[in-house]
Design a protein around this motif. Sequence first.
Motif, short mmCIF file in Angstrom:
data_model
loop_
_atom_site.label_atom_id
_atom_site.label_comp_id
_atom_site.label_asym_id
_atom_site.label_seq_id
_atom_site.Cartn_x
_atom_site.Cartn_y
_atom_site.Cartn_z
N UNK A 5 86.02 13.89 13.27
CA UNK A 5 85.13 12.93 14.01
C UNK A 5 83.89 12.41 13.33
N UNK A 6 83.23 13.38 12.52
CA UNK A 6 82.04 12.96 11.86
C UNK A 6 80.70 12.64 12.91
N UNK A 7 80.77 13.46 13.96
CA UNK A 7 79.80 13.22 14.97
C UNK A 7 78.39 14.11 14.63
N UNK A 8 78.62 14.65 13.75
CA UNK A 8 77.49 15.84 13.33
C UNK A 8 77.52 16.99 13.84
N UNK A 9 78.41 17.44 14.75
CA UNK A 9 78.42 18.71 15.24
C UNK A 9 79.38 19.35 14.51
N UNK A 10 79.02 20.61 14.40
CA UNK A 10 79.95 21.62 13.79
C UNK A 10 79.90 22.78 14.50
N UNK A 11 81.15 23.55 14.59
CA UNK A 11 81.30 24.71 15.40
C UNK A 11 81.57 25.92 14.76
N UNK A 12 80.78 26.88 14.78
CA UNK A 12 81.03 28.18 14.15
C UNK A 12 81.79 29.21 14.89
N UNK A 13 83.05 29.74 14.57
CA UNK A 13 83.62 30.62 15.55
C UNK A 13 83.35 31.99 14.92
N UNK A 14 82.55 32.83 16.00
CA UNK A 14 82.37 34.30 15.39
C UNK A 14 83.48 35.40 15.84
N UNK A 15 84.26 35.70 14.99
CA UNK A 15 85.35 36.63 15.14
C UNK A 15 84.99 38.09 14.84
N UNK A 16 84.42 39.05 15.54
CA UNK A 16 84.37 40.39 15.49
C UNK A 16 85.53 41.28 15.29
N UNK A 78 80.62 49.64 8.66
CA UNK A 78 81.27 50.64 9.68
C UNK A 78 81.15 49.89 10.99
N UNK A 79 81.77 50.59 11.85
CA UNK A 79 81.67 50.04 13.28
C UNK A 79 80.42 50.02 14.03
N UNK A 80 79.82 48.98 14.04
CA UNK A 80 78.53 48.92 14.39
C UNK A 80 78.04 48.18 15.71
N UNK A 81 79.39 47.62 16.34
CA UNK A 81 79.33 47.04 17.73
C UNK A 81 79.19 45.69 17.81
N UNK A 82 79.31 45.01 19.06
CA UNK A 82 79.58 43.72 19.33
C UNK A 82 78.25 42.85 18.90
N UNK A 83 77.19 43.32 19.55
CA UNK A 83 75.85 42.84 19.49
C UNK A 83 75.53 42.64 18.10
N UNK A 84 75.50 43.54 17.47
CA UNK A 84 74.88 43.37 16.08
C UNK A 84 75.77 42.70 15.10
N UNK A 85 77.04 42.40 15.44
CA UNK A 85 77.98 41.59 15.02
C UNK A 85 77.66 40.06 15.21
N UNK A 86 77.32 39.66 16.46
CA UNK A 86 76.85 38.46 16.56
C UNK A 86 75.63 37.98 16.02
N UNK A 87 74.62 39.11 16.01
CA UNK A 87 73.32 38.69 15.24
C UNK A 87 73.70 38.62 13.81
N UNK A 88 74.63 39.24 13.18
CA UNK A 88 75.03 39.30 11.87
C UNK A 88 75.70 37.93 11.62
N UNK A 89 76.54 37.69 12.45
CA UNK A 89 77.37 36.46 12.27
C UNK A 89 76.58 35.12 12.33
#
Length: 244
Positions: A5-16, A78-89
């Motif tokens: 579409x070229x409308x400038x928006x880009x969507x990042x999907x975080x998959x922990x 290692x398994x560090x949990x969701x919250x930190x996964x999102x921060x990392x992502x």
Amino acid sequence: GATYRGDGDKYSVLLPTYNERENLPLIVWLLVKYFGESGYEYEIIVIDDGSPDGTLEVAEQLQKIYGEDKILLRPRAKKLGLGTAYIHGIKHARGNYVFIMDADLSHHPKFIPEFIKKQREGGYDLVSGTRYRGDGGVYGWDLRRKLISRGANYVTQVLLRPGASDLTGSFRLYKKEVLESLVERCVSRGYVFQMEMIVRARQLNYTIGEVPISFVDRVYGESKLGGNEIVSFLKGLLTLFATT
């Protein structure tokens, strides 16, 4: 496939991911399909927490198939949990919008275009997939889980009045800077984390849109919501209530 579409928006999907070897190829295929058909610019960031089942190797194969511009691998030891996964992502996300969802197929990528449409209609800071409004149905959930989930939502709404009907859901679309500001403030881990995000969003007067989704219970593997998690969920809720 549709044209970009070229409308400038880009969507990042975080998959922990943690032990999602069977699910990952399917969820990625579905994401590519629905993003491709709707023509939005996207990337999928797989954050694997040292899964012993070879999830990362599967992700590497998927990267070869779909390309490194579409599939980014940002594993942790290692398994560090969701919250930190999102921060990392988020650190690695090149999109100005971020989707968070489960890799276990309980969230169907077919709803993604609806999230985007909803967000654009209202210019919302975040859009949450809700299972209890409109035609959001819960399939494959046993009654006990359903009651706990309903109960959890009810209790939270009464205590915290967060103005969104499904707080335990984790299928959401955020403006990137909104997600960043929320994640920095959140202290909970695990299941309560999703809920705290919505509560904090409301405190900060972020606007919240809702999209009805049907929620499919995990196709493979054990449910992530064990008895001890429900206890920690209630504890976390009380903490939130005390600090809100």
